[in-house]
Write a protein that holds these residues in place. Structure first.
Motif, PDB file in Angstrom:
ATOM      1  N   TYR A 108      -0.238   6.005  -7.918  1.00 49.54           N
ATOM      2  CA  TYR A 108       0.970   5.440  -7.329  1.00 49.54           C
ATOM      3  C   TYR A 108       0.951   3.914  -7.433  1.00 49.54           C
ATOM      4  N   GLU A 109      -0.165   3.327  -7.032  1.00 48.99           N
ATOM      5  CA  GLU A 109      -0.306   1.863  -7.086  1.00 48.99           C
ATOM      6  C   GLU A 109      -0.286   1.363  -8.527  1.00 48.99           C
TER       7      GLU A 109
ATOM      8  N   GLU B 223       8.813   3.007  -9.152  1.00 43.48           N
ATOM      9  CA  GLU B 223       8.120   4.244  -9.494  1.00 43.48           C
ATOM     10  C   GLU B 223       8.682   4.829 -10.785  1.00 43.48           C
TER      11      GLU B 223
ATOM     12  N   ARG C 293       3.300   1.441  -9.894  1.00 41.29           N
ATOM     13  CA  ARG C 293       4.094   0.347  -9.332  1.00 41.29           C
ATOM     14  C   ARG C 293       3.687  -0.993  -9.926  1.00 41.29           C
ATOM     15  N   SER C 294       2.395  -1.194 -10.188  1.00 40.04           N
ATOM     16  CA  SER C 294       1.968  -2.480 -10.747  1.00 40.04           C
ATOM     17  C   SER C 294       2.429  -2.627 -12.194  1.00 40.04           C
TER      18      SER C 294
ATOM     19  N   GLU D 125      -2.953   8.304  -4.764  1.00 46.87           N
ATOM     20  CA  GLU D 125      -2.643   6.943  -4.319  1.00 46.87           C
ATOM     21  C   GLU D 125      -2.955   5.897  -5.387  1.00 46.87           C
ATOM     22  N   ASP D 126      -4.076   6.062  -6.114  1.00 44.69           N
ATOM     23  CA  ASP D 126      -4.421   5.107  -7.173  1.00 44.69           C
ATOM     24  C   ASP D 126      -3.357   5.112  -8.272  1.00 44.69           C
TER      25      ASP D 126
ATOM     26  N   THR E 118       0.828  -1.189   0.000  1.00 42.81           N
ATOM     27  CA  THR E 118       0.000   0.000   0.000  1.00 42.81           C
ATOM     28  C   THR E 118       0.868   1.248   0.000  1.00 42.81           C
ATOM     29  N   HIS E 119       0.244   2.333  -0.353  1.00 41.92           N
ATOM     30  CA  HIS E 119       0.900   3.630  -0.365  1.00 41.92           C
ATOM     31  C   HIS E 119       1.442   3.917   1.034  1.00 41.92           C
TER      32      HIS E 119
END
Length: 193
Positions: free
Chosen positions: A119-120, A130, A123-124, A116-117, A2-3
């Motif tokens: 960011y995730e 990042e 990363r995915s 946050e969305d 998670t963030h």
């Protein structure tokens, strides 16, 4: 994962302050040295101002050009949208922004340190890193975003290409012995940097 600030309910990521803090510390040390050697306060003040501007430019506080990922997805429901996931201090993101602006390309810029969305998602897409800029094409006819080359020609090609036609429906055997796993192709990720 998670963030980092999701648990605390905050927006900014704490680990991204090291660079700006180091720039400020170096600016203060340089200004102190300038004054110590008797070169005057105006020169020391200009060094402090320059280090402050550089620190703010690379800090998570920089919000210029940020659009929430949800807003970009809402635009994509009406038609195609190119979304660039970027972060402050990334020279490749800054270069892409300058070139895209010069070319007049319609691009949605999402700061991963403020969303946050995003960011995730970044990363995915990038195997946990990042890596920016990450450029995606959102299309209402596609089930998932397509990663496109992080370059002006890549963006231009993705936005000018015709929308892919949906695959024709196939009649499947009602009781197949095995169902093959469906892989999702991932777009090539190349940059002009």
């Amino acid at each position: 994962m998670t963030h980092p600030f999701a648990r605390a309910g905050r927006e900014l990521v704490p680990g991204h302050w090291f660079g700006p803090a180091a720039v400020l510390a170096l600016g203060f040390a340089t200004a102190w040295t300038i004054i110590g050697f008797g070169h005057g306060a105006p020169l020391a003040a200009s060094v402090l101002v320059a280090s402050l501007v550089l620190a703010l430019w690379n800090s998570p506080l920089r919000a210029s050009g940020h659009e929430p990922l949800q807003a970009a997805r809402a635009v994509a429901k009406a038609g195609r949208a190119v979304v660039v996931l970027w972060r402050p201090g990334c020279p490749y993101s800054s270069a892409l922004r300058r070139r895209a602006t010069r070319e007049g390309l319609d691009v949605h810029w999402v700061n991963i340190w403020r969303d946050e969305d995003a960011y995730e998602l970044c990363r995915s897409i990038n195997g946990g890193s990042e890596e920016t800029p990450t450029v995606m094409l959102l299309d209402p006819e596609l089930s998932a975003p397509v990663v496109i080359p992080a370059s002006v020609p890549g963006i231009r090609e993705a936005t000018s290409a015709p929308t892919p036609a949906p695959a024709p429906a196939r009649v499947l055997d009602p009781a197949p012995a095995t169902v093959p796993a469906l892989g999702r192709p991932r777009g090539l990720r190349t940059g002009d940097h």
